[in-house]
Design a protein around this motif. Structure first.
Motif, mmCIF file in Angstrom:
data_model
loop_
_atom_site.group_PDB
_atom_site.id
_atom_site.type_symbol
_atom_site.label_atom_id
_atom_site.label_comp_id
_atom_site.label_asym_id
_atom_site.label_seq_id
_atom_site.Cartn_x
_atom_site.Cartn_y
_atom_site.Cartn_z
ATOM 1 N N SER A 16 -1.718 -11.814 -13.268
ATOM 2 C CA SER A 16 -3.052 -11.204 -13.358
ATOM 3 C C SER A 16 -3.647 -10.996 -11.969
ATOM 4 O O SER A 16 -4.341 -9.994 -11.740
ATOM 5 C CB SER A 16 -3.976 -12.027 -14.254
ATOM 6 N N THR A 17 -3.366 -11.897 -11.029
ATOM 7 C CA THR A 17 -3.885 -11.709 -9.663
ATOM 8 C C THR A 17 -3.204 -10.516 -8.999
ATOM 9 O O THR A 17 -3.859 -9.711 -8.334
ATOM 10 C CB THR A 17 -3.643 -12.973 -8.804
ATOM 11 N N ILE A 18 -1.886 -10.413 -9.191
ATOM 12 C CA ILE A 18 -1.157 -9.272 -8.603
ATOM 13 C C ILE A 18 -1.715 -7.965 -9.179
ATOM 14 O O ILE A 18 -1.922 -6.996 -8.453
ATOM 15 C CB ILE A 18 0.369 -9.384 -8.884
ATOM 16 N N LEU A 61 -4.725 -7.361 -10.206
ATOM 17 C CA LEU A 61 -6.019 -7.087 -9.561
ATOM 18 C C LEU A 61 -5.821 -6.484 -8.173
ATOM 19 O O LEU A 61 -6.490 -5.524 -7.793
ATOM 20 C CB LEU A 61 -6.827 -8.393 -9.423
ATOM 21 N N VAL A 62 -4.872 -7.058 -7.421
ATOM 22 C CA VAL A 62 -4.608 -6.574 -6.056
ATOM 23 C C VAL A 62 -4.073 -5.140 -6.091
ATOM 24 O O VAL A 62 -4.517 -4.291 -5.312
ATOM 25 C CB VAL A 62 -3.625 -7.531 -5.327
#
Lengths: 124, 173
Positions: free
Chosen positions: A52-54, A56-57
């Protein structure tokens, strides 16, 4: 009045098409990124924290106008080649890229010679 | 003796593919961070969990060595490594520790540090985890030891233990 309606319909139609195009591009990028903490899952398949962080990035970088290659290069610089499923073309993996074409060409030659030989024997 | 060319070709193909499989099986495909040693960390700007202060890579250039440690109050291994971070703090005047609170609430991070002690010279916040990607982090705890040129000297995935603690001590001497 009619013209206004047409403009509104066109606006919604094209905006949704444009949005879909962006989503397709995002999904394509997610699918080519490996979730490093998951077993055999891509970023697209995984709901893990890392994935999920990737996501967003990647979304941020797309908004900044970065190209697919720039996004991959950025992530490769941070996590190494292992993060992408499709490896970049280097002298180390030259064989990996060239071999399928070589095999295809070789298969073509084999078929060609077999057919030729077959015709020759039938002719005799 | 007639040489059968097709048999030789098939045999060489079999040998070729077997050697590729053998090499492929021998290769370690586990994610490894050792290739990142020698790389520079990216520019960043993070806010403090305590006030409106900011920290950037410029501040880290002033320290001979900086250990960047990613932690969170919800992370159990972070508790186990904390005693080593406490021991490392103030070991060397030219060595500083930057703590980055990863996907954690400010209040919880502050409580965590109040409870276990604060080994950090600066505690920054990465609430959504996006900054961690610029550091190549993929789980916590993770630590990166850099020098004043922002070059990575050591990258530790997982909690700092006795072995890593001694290794860091040796590197910062």
């Amino acid at each position: 009045m009619k013209l206004e309606k047409i403009i509104i319909i066109y606006f919604f139609l094209f905006s949704s098409l444009f949005a879909n195009e962006k989503n397709i591009e995002l999904t394509e990028i997610y699918k080519n990124l490996r979730c490093l903490i998951c077993q055999g899952q891509s970023i697209a398949d995984s709901n893990s924290d890392f994935a999920s962080t990737i996501k967003l990035v990647v979304q941020d970088q797309i908004k900044e106008g970065k190209t697919k290659k720039e996004i991959y290069d950025f992530l490769i610089s941070k996590y190494g080649e292992w993060i992408v499923y499709q490896p970049t073309f280097t002298k180390n993996n030259l064989l990996l890229w060239v071999l399928p074409y070589l095999i295809l060409a070789f298969g073509g030659f084999v078929i060609y010679f077999l057919v030729k030989k077959n015709r020759h024997t039938k002719g005799n | 003796m007639k040489i059968n060319i097709s048999k030789i070709i098939i045999f060489s193909f079999v040998i070729f593919f077997l050697s590729i499989f053998w090499l492929g099986l021998k290769k370690d495909n586990n994610y490894d961070t050792k290739n990142f040693i020698g790389n520079k960390i990216s520019n960043f700007q993070l806010s403090s969990i305590y006030n409106n202060d900011y920290i950037s890579e410029e501040v880290l250039k002033k320290n001979k060595f900086t250990l960047i440690n990613f932690f969170a109050s919800w992370c159990a291994p972070c508790r186990t490594e904390h005693k080593y971070l406490i021991n490392l703090s103030n070991k060397n005047k030219e060595f500083k520790i930057l703590g980055i609170s990863f996907k954690d609430k400010k209040k919880n991070s502050i409580n965590f540090l109040n409870e276990l002690g604060n080994p950090y010279n600066f505690v920054a916040e990465d609430a959504d985890g996006k900054a961690s990607i610029s550091f190549g982090i993929y789980g916590i705890p993770e630590s990166i030891l850099i020098n004043n040129e922002l070059v990575i000297i050591k990258k530790i995935v997982g909690p700092i233990d006795q072995k890593y603690y001694e290794e860091i001590l040796q590197l910062i001497q």
